[in-house]
Design an enzyme around this catalytic site. Structure first.
Site, PDB file in Angstrom:
ATOM      1  N   CYS A 159      -2.325   9.251   2.403  1.00 10.72           N
ATOM      2  CA  CYS A 159      -1.948   8.695   1.096  1.00 10.72           C
ATOM      3  C   CYS A 159      -2.930   9.084   0.006  1.00 10.72           C
ATOM      4  CB  CYS A 159      -1.828   7.182   1.197  1.00 10.72           C
ATOM      5  SG  CYS A 159      -3.269   6.443   1.957  1.00 10.72           S
ATOM      6  N   GLU A 185       0.882  -1.177   0.000  1.00  2.00           N
ATOM      7  CA  GLU A 185       0.000   0.000   0.000  1.00  2.00           C
ATOM      8  C   GLU A 185       0.915   1.221   0.000  1.00  2.00           C
ATOM      9  OE1 GLU A 185      -3.330   0.004  -0.048  1.00  2.00           O
ATOM     10  OE2 GLU A 185      -3.727  -2.122   0.297  1.00  2.00           O
TER      11      GLU A 185
HETATM   12  P1  NAD Z   1       8.225   4.860   4.986  1.00  5.74           P
HETATM   13  O1  NAD Z   1       8.222   4.078   3.721  1.00  5.74           O
HETATM   14  O2  NAD Z   1       9.348   5.767   5.260  1.00  5.74           O
HETATM   15  O3  NAD Z   1       8.158   3.863   6.248  1.00  5.74           O
HETATM   16  C1  NAD Z   1       7.144   2.875   6.353  1.00  5.74           C
HETATM   17  C2  NAD Z   1       7.626   1.764   7.276  1.00  5.74           C
HETATM   18  O4  NAD Z   1       8.710   1.060   6.658  1.00  5.74           O
HETATM   19  C3  NAD Z   1       8.133   2.229   8.628  1.00  5.74           C
HETATM   20  O5  NAD Z   1       7.695   1.325   9.620  1.00  5.74           O
HETATM   21  C4  NAD Z   1       9.643   2.146   8.468  1.00  5.74           C
HETATM   22  O6  NAD Z   1      10.328   1.974   9.694  1.00  5.74           O
HETATM   23  C5  NAD Z   1       9.769   0.894   7.606  1.00  5.74           C
HETATM   24  N1  NAD Z   1      11.028   0.776   6.864  1.00  5.74           N
HETATM   25  C6  NAD Z   1      11.918   1.738   6.528  1.00  5.74           C
HETATM   26  N2  NAD Z   1      12.928   1.206   5.815  1.00  5.74           N
HETATM   27  C7  NAD Z   1      12.670  -0.116   5.699  1.00  5.74           C
HETATM   28  C8  NAD Z   1      13.334  -1.198   5.055  1.00  5.74           C
HETATM   29  N3  NAD Z   1      14.477  -1.026   4.400  1.00  5.74           N
HETATM   30  N4  NAD Z   1      12.773  -2.426   5.118  1.00  5.74           N
HETATM   31  C9  NAD Z   1      11.605  -2.626   5.750  1.00  5.74           C
HETATM   32  N5  NAD Z   1      10.937  -1.633   6.388  1.00  5.74           N
HETATM   33  C10 NAD Z   1      11.463  -0.394   6.351  1.00  5.74           C
HETATM   34  O7  NAD Z   1       6.827   5.653   5.022  1.00  5.74           O
HETATM   35  P2  NAD Z   1       6.305   6.774   6.028  1.00  5.74           P
HETATM   36  O8  NAD Z   1       7.076   8.037   5.821  1.00  5.74           O
HETATM   37  O9  NAD Z   1       6.193   6.227   7.399  1.00  5.74           O
HETATM   38  O10 NAD Z   1       4.806   6.962   5.486  1.00  5.74           O
HETATM   39  C11 NAD Z   1       4.492   7.795   4.404  1.00  5.74           C
HETATM   40  C12 NAD Z   1       4.270   6.999   3.139  1.00  5.74           C
HETATM   41  O11 NAD Z   1       3.291   5.989   3.350  1.00  5.74           O
HETATM   42  C13 NAD Z   1       3.713   7.851   2.011  1.00  5.74           C
HETATM   43  O12 NAD Z   1       4.349   7.507   0.805  1.00  5.74           O
HETATM   44  C14 NAD Z   1       2.253   7.464   1.983  1.00  5.74           C
HETATM   45  O13 NAD Z   1       1.597   7.691   0.758  1.00  5.74           O
HETATM   46  C15 NAD Z   1       2.311   6.024   2.315  1.00  5.74           C
HETATM   47  N6  NAD Z   1       1.016   5.552   2.798  1.00  5.74           N
HETATM   48  C16 NAD Z   1       0.265   4.746   1.979  1.00  5.74           C
HETATM   49  C17 NAD Z   1      -1.003   4.332   2.390  1.00  5.74           C
HETATM   50  C18 NAD Z   1      -1.858   3.432   1.546  1.00  5.74           C
HETATM   51  O14 NAD Z   1      -2.820   2.882   2.060  1.00  5.74           O
HETATM   52  N7  NAD Z   1      -1.571   3.258   0.286  1.00  5.74           N
HETATM   53  C19 NAD Z   1      -1.478   4.743   3.632  1.00  5.74           C
HETATM   54  C20 NAD Z   1      -0.677   5.564   4.427  1.00  5.74           C
HETATM   55  C21 NAD Z   1       0.570   5.974   4.006  1.00  5.74           C
END
Ligand code: NAD
Length: 469
Positions: A279, A245
């Site tokens: 998002c 997502e």
């Molecule tokens: P992010 O991708 O920075 O982090 C998301 C998660 O991934 C966190 O728990 C982080 O610790 C973890 N993470 C970081 N590096 C990783 C790795 N190498 N391997 C595995 N896990 C890792 O996102 P964010 O800044 O927390 O959230 C914002 C983003 O989320 C935006 O792009 C937004 O659009 C998206 N989002 C999407 C939806 C949806 O339903 N499509 C909903 C909410 C947010």
């Protein structure tokens, strides 16, 4: 707070601060988990998965329902925690708590509806006299990796269906917002979830994330977050089930027959809730060249009414962004667009993590604020000449999570629904609307797979085919 794994709460010598994005104050600390902790957590979850697999669905349903009751008793504490660690205003946090409860409640209902199907095997050559049916069984261990922006509801969207389907769950909450997820674990345990079946690890995302995603004992990864991290996880995962997502830059098409006041009101709601860090935030507003000025006149006062400040203050309409670096990024993208000829209608200023709600007009679709994901409190208005151009602009992006149109013309609305490549299409509403039971997920770079408990359960179970000869 401490983290939970191997059926116990654990502390570590090294801690990570959890800060209030409004003023930078440390509100709590969490342990800095390690790769060894991931290994220990998964070893116990293997046992937990066996317990869950044998647990009757009525019991899984009961545990989820009890969890809802316990969260509801602590609803205001949950809301305050969300506001303190994430920065959204209290009214939005309270709504998130009630939505998180709804997601768990729907998951509880769906726990009782996991069925297979009977296949007419006698239709196959040599199939006469045979009987076939499918069975759905749990995946085993589900890894739930979640983003900062909905620290409760987006965790329940993974944990609820995973438990409903009879799995053990490993939560890796966002580094900025781990406290709400840990409180959810408290409620799940108090509700009777076997402690071997749940873990919540805090610590550096890339380090813990890599250990979780490459572990062969994890069968399913449910990830919500950015495109870049999602891509990295897909590369690491190997042969696993994966739901992604990811982000978006959702378009809103305002047609010439639209009620402009209503469109403006809903764009203001869809573009600026949670300081644009949703998002499905409205980001690109496409308006007919001839009505753009009228639309901006309707939108500007509504955006200027969004007073910014301390999200704990009940009069504040918009809080801070999660980190100052994100607010600076928004400021830079706005500056880039105005340098390239866009008009600043309102906003454009920043103080620390607080970025003023901003409208840019006459934005070229090639600007970063149009083609990348902004994830901040600004909308970019771009004029179009005819409906074909509006559809082309709406589709002119790598993303495809949500899109909306304001029109009274049914033919156009249906053409929009068929031709715009997005997983969620709204007619006469903004891009930001979701009932938690609906199938929800993106097309293109916005991801693969669906959430919504019924659909997530399909992705968190394996399908077996049984033939009686
Ligand atoms: P992010 O991708 O920075 O982090 C998301 C998660 O991934 C966190 O728990 C982080 O610790 C973890 N993470 C970081 N590096 C990783 C790795 N190498 N391997 C595995 N896990 C890792 O996102 P964010 O800044 O927390 O959230 C914002 C983003 O989320 C935006 O792009 C937004 O659009 C998206 N989002 C999407 C939806 C949806 O339903 N499509 C909903 C909410 C947010």
């Amino acid at each position: 707070m401490r983290m939970f794994f191997a059926a116990e709460w654990h502390d570590r010598a090294e801690h990570i601060n959890v800060t209030n994005p409004f003023n930078g104050e440390v509100i709590d600390t969490v342990p800095r988990g390690t790769v060894a902790d991931v290994d220990a957590a998964i070893a116990t979850l293997v046992e937990g998965a066996k317990l869950m697999r044998n647990m009757p669905s009525a019991d899984r349903c009961r545990i989820l329902r009890k969890t809802v009751e316990l969260i509801q008793k602590r609803a205001e504490e949950f809301a305050q925690t969300i506001t303190l660690e994430e920065g959204k205003i209290l009214a939005e946090s309270r709504l998130e708590v009630s939505r998180g409860c709804e997601t768990l409640e729907v998951s509880a209902e769906e726990a009782k509806r996991i069925t297979g199907e009977v296949l007419p095997l006698d239709a196959a050559p040599g199939g006469a006299g045979k009987f076939g049916f499918t069975l759905r069984v749990p995946c085993g261990i589900v890894a739930a990796i979640t983003p900062f922006n909905f620290p409760l509801n987006l965790v329940t969207h993974k944990v609820g269906p995973a438990i409903a389907a009879g799995n053990a769950v490993l939560i890796k909450p966002a580094g900025d917002t781990p406290l709400t997820a840990l409180k959810l674990v408290e409620c799940l345990l108090e509700a009777g979830l076997p402690p071997q079946a749940i873990a919540c690890l805090t610590g550096p995302g890339s380090e813990l994330g890599a250990a979780i995603c490459t572990d062969r004992r994890v069968r399913k990864i449910s990830f919500t977050g950015s495109y870049d991290v999602g891509t990295a996880i897909c590369r690491m995962a190997g042969v696993k089930r994966v739901t992604m997502e990811l982000g978006s830059n959702s378009p809103v098409i305002v047609m010439d027959d639209a009620d402009l006041d209503r469109a403006a009101q809903l764009v203001a709601m869809s573009g600026f809730a949670n300081a644009g860090q949703v998002c499905i935030s409205a980001q690109r507003i496409l308006t007919p060249r001839t009505r753009t000025a009228d639309f901006l006149d309707a939108l500007k006062p509504r955006v200027e009414a969004l007073t910014i400040g301390n999200p704990l203050d009940e009069t504040t309409k918009m809080g801070p962004m999660i980190r100052e670096s994100d607010a600076v990024r928004v400021e830079n993208w706005i500056h880039e667009a105005t340098s390239a000829g866009a008009t600043l209608v309102t906003g454009g200023t920043r103080c620390g993590t607080l970025h003023a709600p901003t409208i840019l007009a006459n934005v070229s679709p090639s600007q970063r604020i149009s083609c990348d994901e902004l994830f901040g409190p600004a909308v970019a208005v771009t004029p179009f000449t005819d409906f074909d151009e509006a559809l082309a602009l709406a589709n002119g992006t790598n993303y495809g999570l949500s899109a909306s149109i304001f029109t009274r013309d049914l033919d156009r609305a249906l053409r929009f629904a068929r031709e715009v490549d997005a997983g969620n299409l709204h007619i006469n509403w903004g891009t930001q609307w979701r009932a938690d039971f609906m199938p929800y997920g993106g097309l293109k770079d916005s991801g693969t797979g669906k959430e919504g408990p019924r659909y997530a359960i399909r992705e968190m179970t394996e399908e077996k085919m049984v033939v009686i000869h």
